[in-house]
Design a protein around this motif. Structure first.
Motif, short mmCIF file in Angstrom:
data_model
loop_
_atom_site.label_atom_id
_atom_site.label_comp_id
_atom_site.label_asym_id
_atom_site.label_seq_id
_atom_site.Cartn_x
_atom_site.Cartn_y
_atom_site.Cartn_z
N GLN A 13 -3.89 -5.41 1.58
CA GLN A 13 -3.40 -5.89 2.87
C GLN A 13 -1.90 -5.68 2.99
N ALA A 14 -1.44 -5.57 4.20
CA ALA A 14 0.00 -5.44 4.43
C ALA A 14 0.74 -6.60 3.76
N MET A 82 4.79 -0.60 -6.07
CA MET A 82 4.91 -0.63 -4.62
C MET A 82 4.72 -2.06 -4.13
N ASN A 83 5.77 -2.62 -3.56
CA ASN A 83 5.74 -3.98 -3.03
C ASN A 83 5.92 -3.96 -1.52
N SER A 84 5.57 -5.07 -0.90
CA SER A 84 5.74 -5.21 0.56
C SER A 84 5.15 -4.01 1.29
N LEU A 85 3.94 -3.67 0.92
CA LEU A 85 3.30 -2.48 1.50
C LEU A 85 3.06 -2.64 2.99
N LYS A 86 3.17 -1.51 3.67
CA LYS A 86 2.99 -1.46 5.13
C LYS A 86 1.85 -0.49 5.45
N THR A 117 -4.52 2.67 0.62
CA THR A 117 -4.81 2.27 1.99
C THR A 117 -4.29 0.86 2.21
N VAL A 118 -3.45 0.71 3.23
CA VAL A 118 -2.86 -0.60 3.53
C VAL A 118 -3.38 -1.04 4.90
N SER A 119 -4.08 -2.15 4.91
CA SER A 119 -4.65 -2.66 6.16
C SER A 119 -3.67 -3.63 6.82
#
Length: 120
Positions: A13-14, A82-86, A117-119
């Motif tokens: 998730q985002a 990878m943090n704070s994914l968008k 994949t970031v939802s």
């Protein structure tokens, strides 16, 4: 035979985090600059981050402050935290190994890619 094996992708998730790994074999790992690239559908492959033989890092503006590249020369591994994914980070991520040679084309190798994949 040089082989790069990417892993660690998935669905998140985002705002979430993932850690990508790349296992290298068949080369003298410490001689290579390592990079992470990504390719989203319909877009060109782009550099996300690289880390030189000496450990110096460089990041795309879009991921600065959120992603961190690191390497472990003893284990022939490179990582991308990878943090704070968008959602716009959604892409296939590829590991790259490059060694420049004076007067010759560089050695340039790619992993098979791992889907992130970031939802929203």
């Amino acid at each position: 035979q040089v082989q790069l094996v990417d892993s660690g992708g998935g669905l998140v998730q985002a705002g979430g985090s993932l850690r990508l790994s790349c296992a290298a074999s068949g080369l003298i790992f410490s001689f290579y600059d390592m990079g992470w690239y990504r390719q989203a559908p319909g877009k060109q492959r782009e550099l996300v981050a690289n880390i030189t033989r000496g450990g110096r890092t460089n990041y795309a503006d879009s991921v600065k402050g959120r992603f961190t590249a690191s390497r472990d020369n003893a284990k022939n591994m490179v990582y991308l935290q990878m943090n704070s994914l968008k959602p716009e980070d959604t892409a296939i991520y590829y590991c790259n190994a490059m060694k420049f040679r004076i007067g010759h084309d560089p050695y340039n190798y790619w992993g098979q890619g791992t889907q992130v994949t970031v939802s929203s």
